[in-house]
Design a protein around this motif. Structure first.
Motif, PDB file in Angstrom:
ATOM      1  N   ARG A 314       0.757  -1.056   0.056  1.00 55.63           N
ATOM      2  CA  ARG A 314      -0.027  -0.139   0.122  1.00 55.63           C
ATOM      3  C   ARG A 314       0.988   1.333   0.040  1.00 55.63           C
ATOM      4  O   ARG A 314       0.516   2.248  -0.720  1.00 55.63           O
ATOM      5  CB  ARG A 314      -0.762  -0.121   1.239  1.00 55.63           C
ATOM      6  CG  ARG A 314      -1.882  -1.351   1.015  1.00 55.63           C
ATOM      7  CD  ARG A 314      -2.805  -1.116   2.290  1.00 55.63           C
ATOM      8  NE  ARG A 314      -3.701  -2.389   2.071  1.00 55.63           N
ATOM      9  CZ  ARG A 314      -3.820  -3.591   3.273  1.00 55.63           C
ATOM     10  NH1 ARG A 314      -3.134  -3.326   4.082  1.00 55.63           N
ATOM     11  NH2 ARG A 314      -4.562  -4.574   3.029  1.00 55.63           N
ATOM     12  N   ARG A 315       2.144   1.213   0.936  1.00 59.38           N
ATOM     13  CA  ARG A 315       2.890   2.129   0.629  1.00 59.38           C
ATOM     14  C   ARG A 315       3.581   2.480  -0.764  1.00 59.38           C
ATOM     15  O   ARG A 315       3.740   3.580  -1.301  1.00 59.38           O
ATOM     16  CB  ARG A 315       4.208   2.257   1.766  1.00 59.38           C
ATOM     17  CG  ARG A 315       3.584   2.429   3.233  1.00 59.38           C
ATOM     18  CD  ARG A 315       4.396   2.596   4.082  1.00 59.38           C
ATOM     19  NE  ARG A 315       4.688   1.192   4.809  1.00 59.38           N
ATOM     20  CZ  ARG A 315       5.975   0.813   5.321  1.00 59.38           C
ATOM     21  NH1 ARG A 315       7.156   1.434   4.883  1.00 59.38           N
ATOM     22  NH2 ARG A 315       5.907  -0.454   5.420  1.00 59.38           N
ATOM     23  N   LEU A 316       3.748   1.378  -1.304  1.00 68.68           N
ATOM     24  CA  LEU A 316       4.563   1.416  -2.807  1.00 68.68           C
ATOM     25  C   LEU A 316       3.398   2.133  -3.450  1.00 68.68           C
ATOM     26  O   LEU A 316       3.838   2.901  -4.318  1.00 68.68           O
ATOM     27  CB  LEU A 316       4.879  -0.090  -3.195  1.00 68.68           C
ATOM     28  CG  LEU A 316       6.097  -0.589  -2.776  1.00 68.68           C
ATOM     29  CD1 LEU A 316       6.214  -1.817  -3.317  1.00 68.68           C
ATOM     30  CD2 LEU A 316       7.358   0.623  -3.296  1.00 68.68           C
ATOM     31  N   ARG A 317       2.150   1.604  -3.548  1.00 64.51           N
ATOM     32  CA  ARG A 317       1.157   2.380  -4.288  1.00 64.51           C
ATOM     33  C   ARG A 317       1.248   3.800  -4.285  1.00 64.51           C
ATOM     34  O   ARG A 317       1.047   4.332  -4.994  1.00 64.51           O
ATOM     35  CB  ARG A 317      -0.229   1.957  -4.007  1.00 64.51           C
ATOM     36  CG  ARG A 317      -1.116   2.268  -5.044  1.00 64.51           C
ATOM     37  CD  ARG A 317      -2.582   1.861  -4.412  1.00 64.51           C
ATOM     38  NE  ARG A 317      -2.778   0.380  -5.021  1.00 64.51           N
ATOM     39  CZ  ARG A 317      -3.169   0.172  -6.241  1.00 64.51           C
ATOM     40  NH1 ARG A 317      -3.506   0.891  -7.006  1.00 64.51           N
ATOM     41  NH2 ARG A 317      -3.308  -1.311  -6.568  1.00 64.51           N
ATOM     42  N   SER A 318       1.212   4.297  -3.031  1.00 60.94           N
ATOM     43  CA  SER A 318       1.272   5.699  -2.788  1.00 60.94           C
ATOM     44  C   SER A 318       2.423   6.339  -3.439  1.00 60.94           C
ATOM     45  O   SER A 318       2.560   7.509  -3.554  1.00 60.94           O
ATOM     46  CB  SER A 318       1.281   6.042  -1.268  1.00 60.94           C
ATOM     47  OG  SER A 318       2.099   5.706  -0.763  1.00 60.94           O
ATOM     48  N   ALA A 319       3.585   5.489  -3.489  1.00 61.22           N
ATOM     49  CA  ALA A 319       4.881   6.113  -4.128  1.00 61.22           C
ATOM     50  C   ALA A 319       4.758   6.006  -5.660  1.00 61.22           C
ATOM     51  O   ALA A 319       5.769   6.196  -6.154  1.00 61.22           O
ATOM     52  CB  ALA A 319       6.179   5.402  -3.414  1.00 61.22           C
ATOM     53  N   GLY A 320       3.797   5.436  -6.346  1.00 56.38           N
ATOM     54  CA  GLY A 320       3.640   5.403  -7.718  1.00 56.38           C
ATOM     55  C   GLY A 320       3.838   4.051  -8.410  1.00 56.38           C
ATOM     56  O   GLY A 320       4.080   3.673  -9.530  1.00 56.38           O
ATOM     57  N   LEU A 343      13.104   2.614 -11.372  1.00 55.89           N
ATOM     58  CA  LEU A 343      11.887   3.607 -10.836  1.00 55.89           C
ATOM     59  C   LEU A 343      11.198   2.805  -9.622  1.00 55.89           C
ATOM     60  O   LEU A 343      10.921   3.548  -8.547  1.00 55.89           O
ATOM     61  CB  LEU A 343      11.063   3.716 -12.016  1.00 55.89           C
ATOM     62  CG  LEU A 343      11.150   4.394 -13.163  1.00 55.89           C
ATOM     63  CD1 LEU A 343      10.170   4.391 -14.111  1.00 55.89           C
ATOM     64  CD2 LEU A 343      11.634   5.937 -12.622  1.00 55.89           C
ATOM     65  N   VAL A 344      11.109   1.332  -9.637  1.00 64.79           N
ATOM     66  CA  VAL A 344      10.538   0.784  -8.524  1.00 64.79           C
ATOM     67  C   VAL A 344      11.569   0.866  -7.340  1.00 64.79           C
ATOM     68  O   VAL A 344      10.999   1.006  -6.238  1.00 64.79           O
ATOM     69  CB  VAL A 344      10.404  -0.882  -8.832  1.00 64.79           C
ATOM     70  CG1 VAL A 344       9.695  -1.493  -7.646  1.00 64.79           C
ATOM     71  CG2 VAL A 344       9.427  -0.624  -9.885  1.00 64.79           C
ATOM     72  N   ARG A 349      12.562   2.939  -1.726  1.00 66.18           N
ATOM     73  CA  ARG A 349      13.391   3.755  -1.097  1.00 66.18           C
ATOM     74  C   ARG A 349      12.526   4.706  -0.181  1.00 66.18           C
ATOM     75  O   ARG A 349      12.580   5.188   1.042  1.00 66.18           O
ATOM     76  CB  ARG A 349      14.529   4.445  -1.567  1.00 66.18           C
ATOM     77  CG  ARG A 349      15.666   3.178  -1.851  1.00 66.18           C
ATOM     78  CD  ARG A 349      16.659   3.598  -2.854  1.00 66.18           C
ATOM     79  NE  ARG A 349      17.977   2.625  -3.259  1.00 66.18           N
ATOM     80  CZ  ARG A 349      18.402   2.603  -4.179  1.00 66.18           C
ATOM     81  NH1 ARG A 349      18.564   3.591  -4.944  1.00 66.18           N
ATOM     82  NH2 ARG A 349      19.586   1.597  -4.450  1.00 66.18           N
ATOM     83  N   ARG A 350      11.654   5.352  -0.864  1.00 67.20           N
ATOM     84  CA  ARG A 350      10.686   6.248  -0.592  1.00 67.20           C
ATOM     85  C   ARG A 350       9.573   5.743   0.455  1.00 67.20           C
ATOM     86  O   ARG A 350       9.406   6.264   1.241  1.00 67.20           O
ATOM     87  CB  ARG A 350      10.140   7.027  -1.670  1.00 67.20           C
ATOM     88  CG  ARG A 350      10.940   7.885  -2.578  1.00 67.20           C
ATOM     89  CD  ARG A 350       9.954   9.018  -3.540  1.00 67.20           C
ATOM     90  NE  ARG A 350       9.180   8.234  -4.280  1.00 67.20           N
ATOM     91  CZ  ARG A 350       9.407   7.774  -5.471  1.00 67.20           C
ATOM     92  NH1 ARG A 350      10.457   7.925  -6.196  1.00 67.20           N
ATOM     93  NH2 ARG A 350       8.668   7.049  -6.123  1.00 67.20           N
ATOM     94  N   ALA A 351       9.306   4.569   0.178  1.00 66.57           N
ATOM     95  CA  ALA A 351       8.179   3.881   0.859  1.00 66.57           C
ATOM     96  C   ALA A 351       8.711   3.339   2.145  1.00 66.57           C
ATOM     97  O   ALA A 351       8.042   2.752   2.961  1.00 66.57           O
ATOM     98  CB  ALA A 351       7.346   2.791   0.109  1.00 66.57           C
ATOM     99  N   ARG A 352      10.127   3.367   2.539  1.00 58.97           N
ATOM    100  CA  ARG A 352      10.616   2.455   3.517  1.00 58.97           C
ATOM    101  C   ARG A 352      10.055   2.843   5.052  1.00 58.97           C
ATOM    102  O   ARG A 352       9.579   4.180   5.067  1.00 58.97           O
ATOM    103  CB  ARG A 352      12.027   2.653   3.659  1.00 58.97           C
ATOM    104  CG  ARG A 352      12.915   1.935   2.649  1.00 58.97           C
ATOM    105  CD  ARG A 352      14.121   2.103   2.481  1.00 58.97           C
ATOM    106  NE  ARG A 352      14.962   1.575   3.737  1.00 58.97           N
ATOM    107  CZ  ARG A 352      16.394   1.321   3.689  1.00 58.97           C
ATOM    108  NH1 ARG A 352      16.993   1.463   2.883  1.00 58.97           N
ATOM    109  NH2 ARG A 352      16.760   0.718   4.901  1.00 58.97           N
TER     110      ARG A 352
END
Length: 352
Positions: A314-320, A343-344, A349-352
């Motif tokens: 779910r956090r990855l989805r919010s990160a695109g 990109l993934v 890294r943003r969703a950590r």
């Protein structure tokens, strides 16, 4: 397959990860690589002949598949994708089960698994009996064998398994076949077999067990998902009923030639499999570094199990990054090409 949709403003995904137009699709298990150049050329040629019917039944492709797999043409059934092949086999097994007096034929299969099994069961009027996976993501073959009862019209297991990427061994398949009634079809779904480095000895298994049916597709490693071609191999007896459900004209002339060309391109296929494995390793390392390790995979996807996987997905989805959520079980990510993996990994890294 990964599809990166640019933001209309020209911003890159890393700069505006939450914009709905900046999405990396990792939810469909498509190949990250387009059809081979020879296939593309064939498709262009066939586009000028779209006013002609294809073969009533794709006998040329059937012969080509038989030669490629070391089988006989009578042992092959073909359909518009592996899902159509599975539908034909389940229709036949359900009809035979009802003739034998079963009011509601049943399918035994591990869960979570390919959602198409449940959809086909509902369409055909069958019930699904599911068994859990082991902690390492592999199907519990002992539990699966125990779930097969007198009303079981078919047993289905994926290897590599969808969604975990795990594989079952020759001995595990033999154990299942030795336990299940010999009149019950056992369907081994090998949609991702080209990605695996540990393939079972299908030729020997098929020769020893007439109720085993192996399903394969051109939609994954061969990159022909949009053309819809799948097939199954089995004994002439087990395949005969499914062939009665083959829909005439369902394989276009372009798809028939593309599939034949794809089978002949073994070197090119090996190169793409190597490239996918390299990106899978990169993606697995990034997930591990982020504290969300994926299960070992022999397919073109990775699976982060449990509540951790669901929350991280779910956090990855919010990160695109859009993956595939399996309710109550975990989260699956299709492996992209190199640019998509970059990109993934940035999103991880943003969703950590």
């Amino acid at each position: 397959m990964t599809v990166v949709l640019p933001d209309p403003s020209g911003a890159r995904l890393e700069q505006a990860p939450t914009r709905s137009t900046d999405i990396v699709r990792c939810d469909r298990n498509e190949s990250a690589y387009p059809p081979l150049p020879a296939v593309v050329s064939a498709l262009r040629r066939h586009s000028a002949d779209a006013h002609h019917y294809p073969s009533f039944r794709p006998e040329h492709l059937r012969t080509t598949i038989a030669e490629h797999t070391g089988s006989e043409a009578d042992n092959i059934t073909i359909g518009a994708g592996a899902t159509a092949v599975l539908s034909a086999m389940l229709q036949d097994s359900a009809a035979r089960s009802r003739t034998a007096g079963c009011r509601t034929p049943r399918i035994a299969t591990p869960a979570p698994t390919f959602e198409g099994f449940a959809l086909l069961a509902d369409m055909i009027g069958m019930m699904l009996d599911t068994t859990p996976l082991l902690d390492d993501g592999r199907p519990d073959m002992t539990a699966l064998a125990a779930a097969a009862g007198p009303d079981t019209a078919a047993v289905i297991v994926c290897s590599p398994h969808n969604p975990t990427g795990s594989v079952v061994t020759d001995d595990e398949i033999r154990g299942l076949l030795a336990t299940v009634d010999a009149s019950t079809p056992v369907i081994l779904d090998q949609a991702y077999i080209e990605y695996s480095s540990t393939a079972p000895d299908i030729g020997t298994l098929l020769a020893e067990h007439p109720n085993l049916i192996v399903v394969r597709t051109f939609s994954k490693a061969h990159g022909l998902a949009g053309l819809r071609v799948g097939y199954a191999i089995g004994s002439a007896t087990s395949i005969r009923g499914a062939r009665r459900h083959e829909v005439p004209f369902s394989i276009t002339a372009a798809a028939e030639q593309a599939a034949s060309l794809a089978l002949a391109a073994s070197d090119e296929l090996a190169g793409r499999v190597t490239a996918m494995r390299r990106e899978r390793d990169r993606l697995a390392a990034a997930l591990d570094d982020a504290g969300h390790p994926a299960l070992p995979s022999e397919a073109n996807f990775l699976y982060v199990p449990g509540a951790d996987g669901l929350e991280f997905g779910r956090r990855l989805r919010s990160a695109g990054v859009v993956g595939r959520e399996f309710d109550g079980h975990g989260h699956r990510l299709t492996v992209p090409d190199r640019a998509g993996t970059d990109l993934v990994i940035a999103a991880i890294r943003r969703a950590r």
